[in-house]
Each structure stands twice: as structure tokens, then as C-alpha cells.
Motif scaffolding. Structure first.
Motif, mmCIF file in Angstrom:
data_model
loop_
_atom_site.group_PDB
_atom_site.id
_atom_site.type_symbol
_atom_site.label_atom_id
_atom_site.label_comp_id
_atom_site.label_asym_id
_atom_site.label_seq_id
_atom_site.Cartn_x
_atom_site.Cartn_y
_atom_site.Cartn_z
ATOM 1 N N ALA A 318 0.838 -1.207 0.000
ATOM 2 C CA ALA A 318 0.000 0.000 0.000
ATOM 3 C C ALA A 318 0.868 1.250 0.000
ATOM 4 C CB ALA A 318 -0.925 -0.009 1.222
ATOM 5 N N GLY A 319 1.940 1.225 0.793
ATOM 6 C CA GLY A 319 2.862 2.362 0.796
ATOM 7 C C GLY A 319 3.517 2.570 -0.551
ATOM 8 N N ALA A 320 3.885 1.462 -1.215
ATOM 9 C CA ALA A 320 4.493 1.572 -2.542
ATOM 10 C C ALA A 320 3.502 2.147 -3.540
ATOM 11 C CB ALA A 320 4.984 0.198 -3.001
ATOM 12 N N VAL A 321 2.260 1.703 -3.485
ATOM 13 C CA VAL A 321 1.237 2.211 -4.403
ATOM 14 C C VAL A 321 1.076 3.716 -4.243
ATOM 15 C CG1 VAL A 321 -1.252 2.197 -4.859
ATOM 16 C CG2 VAL A 321 -0.007 0.040 -4.667
ATOM 17 N N MET A 322 1.045 4.183 -2.980
ATOM 18 C CA MET A 322 0.887 5.618 -2.733
ATOM 19 C C MET A 322 2.129 6.399 -3.150
ATOM 20 S SD MET A 322 -1.156 5.908 0.887
ATOM 21 C CE MET A 322 0.147 5.094 1.805
ATOM 22 N N SER A 323 3.309 5.875 -2.806
ATOM 23 C CA SER A 323 4.527 6.638 -3.049
ATOM 24 C C SER A 323 4.894 6.692 -4.512
ATOM 25 C CB SER A 323 5.682 6.043 -2.243
ATOM 26 O OG SER A 323 5.959 4.730 -2.688
ATOM 27 N N ILE A 324 4.643 5.602 -5.241
ATOM 28 C CA ILE A 324 4.955 5.611 -6.663
ATOM 29 C C ILE A 324 4.042 6.579 -7.400
ATOM 30 C CG2 ILE A 324 5.040 4.172 -8.735
ATOM 31 C CD1 ILE A 324 5.789 1.824 -6.879
ATOM 32 N N PHE A 325 2.830 6.773 -6.878
ATOM 33 C CA PHE A 325 1.956 7.815 -7.416
ATOM 34 C C PHE A 325 2.657 9.164 -7.393
ATOM 35 C CE2 PHE A 325 -1.084 11.218 -7.062
ATOM 36 C CZ PHE A 325 -2.136 10.872 -7.904
ATOM 37 N N SER A 326 3.328 9.467 -6.279
ATOM 38 C CA SER A 326 3.990 10.763 -6.157
ATOM 39 C C SER A 326 5.152 10.894 -7.133
ATOM 40 C CB SER A 326 4.479 10.984 -4.716
ATOM 41 O OG SER A 326 5.580 10.146 -4.407
ATOM 42 N N VAL A 327 5.831 9.786 -7.453
ATOM 43 C CA VAL A 327 6.939 9.844 -8.397
ATOM 44 C C VAL A 327 6.437 10.154 -9.793
ATOM 45 C CG1 VAL A 327 8.885 8.588 -9.380
ATOM 46 C CG2 VAL A 327 8.228 8.189 -7.019
ATOM 47 N N THR A 328 5.388 9.454 -10.218
ATOM 48 C CA THR A 328 4.810 9.730 -11.534
ATOM 49 C C THR A 328 4.322 11.168 -11.610
ATOM 50 O OG1 THR A 328 4.088 7.419 -11.613
ATOM 51 C CG2 THR A 328 3.140 8.912 -13.231
ATOM 52 N N LEU A 329 3.764 11.641 -10.511
ATOM 53 C CA LEU A 329 3.289 13.025 -10.448
ATOM 54 C C LEU A 329 4.431 14.000 -10.718
ATOM 55 C CD1 LEU A 329 0.724 14.768 -9.537
ATOM 56 C CD2 LEU A 329 1.868 14.892 -7.323
ATOM 57 N N VAL A 330 5.564 13.801 -10.049
ATOM 58 C CA VAL A 330 6.695 14.717 -10.203
ATOM 59 C C VAL A 330 7.325 14.577 -11.591
ATOM 60 C CG1 VAL A 330 8.970 15.351 -9.316
ATOM 61 C CG2 VAL A 330 7.130 14.798 -7.734
ATOM 62 N N CYS A 331 7.341 13.368 -12.146
ATOM 63 C CA CYS A 331 7.889 13.185 -13.498
ATOM 64 C C CYS A 331 7.077 13.970 -14.530
ATOM 65 C CB CYS A 331 7.910 11.703 -13.862
ATOM 66 S SG CYS A 331 9.188 10.745 -13.034
ATOM 67 N N LEU A 332 5.760 13.878 -14.446
ATOM 68 C CA LEU A 332 4.912 14.636 -15.369
ATOM 69 C C LEU A 332 5.049 16.132 -15.121
ATOM 70 C CD1 LEU A 332 1.685 12.427 -15.331
ATOM 71 C CD2 LEU A 332 3.263 12.745 -17.245
ATOM 72 N N TYR A 333 5.176 16.512 -13.858
ATOM 73 C CA TYR A 333 5.412 17.921 -13.521
ATOM 74 C C TYR A 333 6.702 18.410 -14.179
ATOM 75 C CZ TYR A 333 6.675 21.983 -10.655
ATOM 76 O OH TYR A 333 7.073 23.234 -10.235
ATOM 77 N N GLY A 334 7.778 17.633 -14.031
ATOM 78 C CA GLY A 334 9.063 18.036 -14.587
ATOM 79 C C GLY A 334 9.023 18.172 -16.089
#
Length: 471
Positions: A318-334
Motif C-alpha cells: 500500500a505504501g508503494a502504491v501511494m509513493s509511486i503515485f507521487s513519483v509519476t506526479l513529479v515526473c509529469l510535472y518536470g
């Protein structure tokens, strides 16, 4: 033609605090630091062990340290350059202002590789952890036909597996992040901060549980594949440090960027390096290096082996599912912020830099980023993508070190805030260490990179060169 290729953007005034292009300064030091931590921890630590332990053995711990030292040298350069040039566009803009338009275009190509491919690869990995979570909770699995890439890397190149059609969860993740980004950078930063703090807590739980069953004999032999294995693994895990670029990409949206951008870069690097080493050591203490291939190298499977408690593995999943969401978010932001900077200079169509008056974010650039990432996430397996991410990251880090040297030696630029210590030794060592890691990447990666550069050069001469108007 040569004059245009070498043409530079004007340097901003050292004390200029204006917001060019309409972006709103609303990101604090804490949010910037968590942006760097969030975009980094969700990549390397959740995926890299399965890819690198079979290459380096237990000495993968040294691979993380080697990659971290290289990133640290670059971070010191990044900190001064971003303090001196607090503008959007990261390495692309830094290169445009110091080395000229042609070099900036090549760096932009590397940045688009870095962010676009990383976003796709992370989304692919998210599907695996989501499936783990669903399996632990319900005993069911997402059907293979819609949760893995249809292409696999066979002996004769890419071939269809025949067992899958599309990675649907990865596509869904990309568009969930896109919708959040369209709401604005402040909302995205708040969500990222919450997810990143949750991630740190989950990883701390993993380390604690793993250390309770730690077996020192798993570290013998420590370096079965020699220094070559350590270097090859370090070249792959270097993609883990793209979070540094994420912080710099937020320069025009950061409060007091001359102070906060350097502090956020250094703080993020310290946090993620410590976590990487702790998780790598504790993982190897649970199971021998020979058991890390494939899905057995995921943190979920390692924790389940360490505790024999599926509910703990469920918490980690569950932690991985939530945290990987944040990585994809920052990649698209960048990637959208790179598009914004390039569109402002008319290197690419200006529509990609248009600011939404309500969210104060480049909505068109965000949508185009998602459209580019979606097919990669849908059909390409992640292990084909990580080395390309590392190559793009290493090239952009070299560009930043060179930009620092040019700022100091040619422009005599003295930043108002942070200054890189031991100049010029640090930027020179940064370039040398990045080149060392580049030499450890495979020939296939360079062949793909050469094709991408050819496409970039063609686009520049057919479109950008005649329309570019640096601002």
C-alpha cells in the motif's frame, strides 16, 4: 547558422525576483525538499534491487554509494547554478544561457528522455505493486492481459509475449496524476508531501522488520562480479537521483529560490542516500543475492519472507502504491515545466507554454506530457527504460557542471546565496564521475540514444532554428 546555434539567452539579474511567464511562487522549502525526496525514493528503492543485485551482488550497496557521490558532486553544482539562475527549465535553461541554443536543444532532448521515460517506467512498476496489494487483500489478481506490457525483450529484440495486451493500471496512474497537476502546483505539492511522508514511514517499517532477521552470511561473497559489476549497477541506479532535477524545475514557483532551491537539493540528497543504503543493506540481510531476480526482488516479497506476515507485506505494498503515485506526479510535472521553458523560447510550439488563468499551470504542456508517456507506460516493460533514464540524467548533470564553470570563468557570475565549495575541483569531479557511469551503459542504450538525437537534430533544423526567440 553557426551564430544562431551558439546564441545564448540573457542572464537574469541576480536580484530579480519577478515571476516570468505567469507562474506563481508558492512552494516552500519543506515542499521543495519533499518534492526531491518523493520523486527519488519511489524510483530506485522500489525497483532497482531486482535489476542491480543480480549484476553486482551484495556490493550493490557500493553501487548506491557511488551513484550518490556522483549525484552529490552534481548537487553542489546544481545548488549554485540554480541560486544564480532561478528560472524554469532546469538544465535546458542553464545550458541555453551559458553554452548556447544548439547545446540547449540537445540537453532538452535528454531531459525529455529523463522525465518522460522515467514517468512511464515508474507507472509500469506501479502495476506490479498494485497487483501485490490486491492479491494480499483479496486473494485475487489483476488479469495478466491488462496489467503487463505486451512486449518483452527476447534474444532477437522486442517480441510480443502473447499473454498481455496493455498495462492498463499504468495508464490509469498517468491520467490520475495528470488530473491532479491540472489543478495547480500548490495542490500537487501538498499531495506529494503527504505521500512522501507516508513513504518514509513505510520504508522505516521495512528496515526495522528486516533487521530483526538479518543474516550477515548473505554478504559473502561481497563482490562476486568485481568492480565492473559495481560500476554497471551504479550506472543503472543513477536514475534514482532525478529528484534533484525536480527541485530545480520548480525554481520559478519557489519562494525565495536563491536560498530554498540549494537547501532543498542538498537536504533531499542526504535523506534519500541514507534511506537507499539502509534499505539495500537490510534487504540483503533477509535473502541472498541469488534470490533477487525478477519479482522476488520486490520489497513486498522480501518483507513477506522476512516476517511471514502477509499483512505487513500488504502495508508495504500500500505504501508503494501511494509513493509511486507521487513519483509519476513529479515526473509529469518536470516534463511539463521543460515544455513550458522551451515554448517560451519558441523552440517548440508556443501553445505548450500557455498558462491556465485559473490553476496558473501550463495545462497544455501537462496534457501533451501525459499523451507522450501513456503509450510507453501501456506497452513497454520498465527494464527496457531505466538505462535510458540514467543516460539522459547523466548527460544533463554534465551540462550543469559545465554551466557552473562557464558562469564562474566567462560571466564572472557571483550568486547572492550558495557557492559551490572547492571550485573548480567539484565540477571537474562531477563531470569525470558522470562520464565513468556513462561508460558502463550498454551499447544498445547508446544506439537508441543516437536515434533520439538524430530526431532532435532534425526537429531543430526543420522547426526550431527558424522560430526560436529566446526570452
Amino acid at each position: 547558422m553557426l551564430n544562431q546555434i551558439l546564441r545564448r539567452k540573457a542572464l537574469p539579474s541576480v536580484d530579480d525576483k519577478s515571476v516570468a511567464g505567469g507562474l506563481l511562487r508558492n512552494l516552500s522549502l519543506f515542499q521543495l525538499t519533499l518534492m526531491g525526496v518523493g520523486s527519488t525514493l519511489g524510483t530506485g528503492i522500489f525497483f532497482a534491487l531486482a535489476e542491480t543485485v543480480p549484476i553486482a551482488g551484495p556490493a550493490v550497496v557500493l553501487s548506491f554509494v557511488l551513484a550518490a557521490v556522483t549525484a552529490a558532486l552534481t548537487a553542489l553544482c546544481y545548488a549554485e547554478v540554480s541560486s544564480s539562475l532561478p528560472v524554469s527549465g532546469s538544465s535546458y535553461t542553464f545550458t541555453y544561457m551559458t553554452l548556447g541554443e544548439g547545446a540547449a536543444m540537445l540537453v532538452a532532448a535528454c531531459l525529455l528522455l529523463e522525465w518522460g521515460i522515467a514517468g512511464a517506467a515508474v507507472a509500469v512498476g506501479w502495476s506490479s505493486y498494485l497487483n501485490d496489494l490486491i492479491t494480499i487483500v483479496s486473494g485475487q489478481q489483476i488479469p495478466m492481459a491488462i496489467r503487463t506490457a505486451p512486449f518483452v525483450d527476447g534474444e532477437e529484440g522486442w517480441v510480443l509475449s502473447g499473454q498481455s495486451y496493455v498495462n492498463l493500471p499504468a495508464v490509469v496512474l498517468v491520467w490520475m496524476c495528470t488530473i491532479l497537476l491540472l489543478r495547480g502546483s500548490r495542490e500537487s505539492a501538498i499531495v506529494n508531501a503527504i505521500l512522501t511522508l507516508s513513504k518514509l514511514g513505510v520504508l522505516a517499517l521495512f528496515v526495522l522488520m528486516a533487521l530483526l532477521v538479518f543474516q550477515q552470511e548473505n554478504f559473502v561473497p561481497f563482490m562476486p562480479f568485481g568492480i565492473e559489476g559495481v560500476g554497471a549497477a551504479a550506472a543503472i541506479v543513477f536514475f534514482s537521483f532525478i529528484g534533484l532535477d525536480a527541485v530545480v524545475n520548480a525554481s520559478e514557483e519557489a519562494i525565495n529560490p536563491q536560498r530554498n532551491i540549494p537547501l532543498a537539493i542538498i537536504a533531499a540528497l542526504i535523506v534519500v542516500t541514507a534511506v537507499y543504503v539502509l534499505v539495500a543493506v537490510s534487504s540483503l540481510g533477509v535473502q541472498p543475492a541469488g534470490d533477487f531476480a525478477g519479482h522476488q526482488g520486490s520489497l513486498t516479497m522480501i518483507l513477506q519472507r522476512a516476517t511471514d506476515a502477509p499483512w505487513l507485506a500488504g502495508i508495504l505494498a500500500a505504501g508503494a502504491v501511494m509513493s509511486i503515485f507521487s513519483v509519476t506526479l513529479v515526473c509529469l510535472y518536470g516534463q511539463s515545466r521543460i515544455f513550458f521553458a522551451m515554448a517560451r523560447d519558441k523552440i517548440i510550439p508556443e501553445a505548450l507554454g500557455k498558462i491556465n488563468p485559473h490553476s496558473r499551470s501550463p495545462s497544455t504542456g501537462i496534457l501533451v506530457s501525459a499523451i507522450i508517456v501513456t503509450p510507453l507506460a501501456a506497452v513497454v516493460p520498465s527494464h527496457m527504460l531505466w538505462s535510458m533514464v540514467s543516460l539522459g540524467t547523466l548527460v544533463t548533470f554534465i551540462a550543469v557542471a559545465i554551466a557552473l564553470i562557464v558562469l564562474r570563468s566567462y560571466f564572472k557570475r557571483q550568486p547572492p546565496g550558495y557557492r559551490t565549495p572547492f571550485y573548480p575541483l567539484v565540477p571537474v569531479l562531477s563531470i569525470a564521475s558522470c562520464l565513468y557511469l556513462l561508460f558502463n551503459l550498454s551499447a544498445t542504450v547508446y544506439q537508441l540514444f543516437a536515434i533520439w538525437l538524430c530526431v532532435t537534430v532534425m526537429f531543430y533544423f526543420l522547426y526550431s532554428r527558424r522560430r526560436a526567440r529566446p526570452q
